[in-house]
Design a protein around this motif. Sequence first.
Motif, mmCIF file in Angstrom:
data_model
loop_
_atom_site.group_PDB
_atom_site.id
_atom_site.type_symbol
_atom_site.label_atom_id
_atom_site.label_comp_id
_atom_site.label_asym_id
_atom_site.label_seq_id
_atom_site.Cartn_x
_atom_site.Cartn_y
_atom_site.Cartn_z
ATOM 1 N N LEU A 1 14.914 32.854 -1.948
ATOM 2 C CA LEU A 1 16.131 32.233 -1.418
ATOM 3 C C LEU A 1 17.125 33.285 -0.957
ATOM 4 O O LEU A 1 17.739 33.154 0.116
ATOM 5 N N GLU B 1 24.229 23.049 0.302
ATOM 6 C CA GLU B 1 23.293 22.974 -0.820
ATOM 7 C C GLU B 1 23.374 21.579 -1.418
ATOM 8 O O GLU B 1 24.463 21.107 -1.746
ATOM 9 N N PHE C 1 19.893 24.138 1.697
ATOM 10 C CA PHE C 1 18.987 24.280 0.551
ATOM 11 C C PHE C 1 18.967 22.975 -0.220
ATOM 12 O O PHE C 1 19.987 22.535 -0.730
ATOM 13 N N ASP D 1 12.995 22.866 -2.300
ATOM 14 C CA ASP D 1 12.323 23.393 -3.498
ATOM 15 C C ASP D 1 11.550 22.304 -4.227
ATOM 16 O O ASP D 1 11.791 21.107 -4.053
#
Length: 213
Positions: free
Chosen positions: A45, A59, A129, A157
Motif C-alpha cells: 500500500l 479510504e 483504498f 483488500d
Amino acid sequence: MIVNDRITDYIRSLEPEESPLIHEIGKKARQNGVPVIREETAAFLKTMTAAMNPKAILEVGTAVGYSTLLMAEVMAFDCHITTIEKYEKRIPEARSNFEKAGETKRITLLEGDAEELLKGLTGPFDLVFMDAAKGQYLAWLPRILELMRTGGMLISDNVLQEGDIVESRYAVERRNRTIHGRMREYLYELKHSPLLTTTIVPIGDGITVSIKK
C-alpha cells in the motif's frame, strides 16, 4: 494460506522498521483482533501510494487508522485523505491516533455508513483504498468509479478470503457463503469492466489494483 508461509516470513523480514507510533498501532490492533492490513500488504500500500503521488485519497474502512497513517507517511505534504468508518467503538481510537501523529489537518474522518457517505462526496480522488465490509464492495463500486479521476487507482483488500475464494460456495462455511458469492462477482466485475484495467495480487489476503481508464 495463499502464499507459502516461508516466503511471507522472508518478505516480512526484509521490511525496515515502521515509525514507533505506526508500529505500536499495528501491534496493538493485531493483538486485540482489530482487522488491520498485514505487514506485507502495508508495504504494498505504501509503495502504490508513493507511486501514484496522489493529491486526494479516499479510504473506505478506517478501523483504528493504521492504513490511513501508512499512506499519510509517504504521500505529498499537500495530499488529503478522506476516510470512512462505521464501527463506533473504533472511531475514538482512530481520532486519537491521528492526533498523536499530528495528521488531523491532512486526514478527515467521516463517521457512518459508507453507502450514504459516498453519496455526499464530490471527488475526484486519485487513489481509493477499500478495506471495509467485503460483501459491500460490489455495491459501492459504481459510486467509487464516479468519484475516481481517469487514471486513478483503486486498491481492494481481502479479496481472496484466506484462499476460500477458489472453493465452491458449498465448501465454505454457511455464514460466509453470501460474502463468498459477492466477492466472486466483484472480482469478475473488476476484471471485465470496460472502465477498468485490473490485476489480482496474491499477497496478504489478496489485493486487487485497478486503474480507471
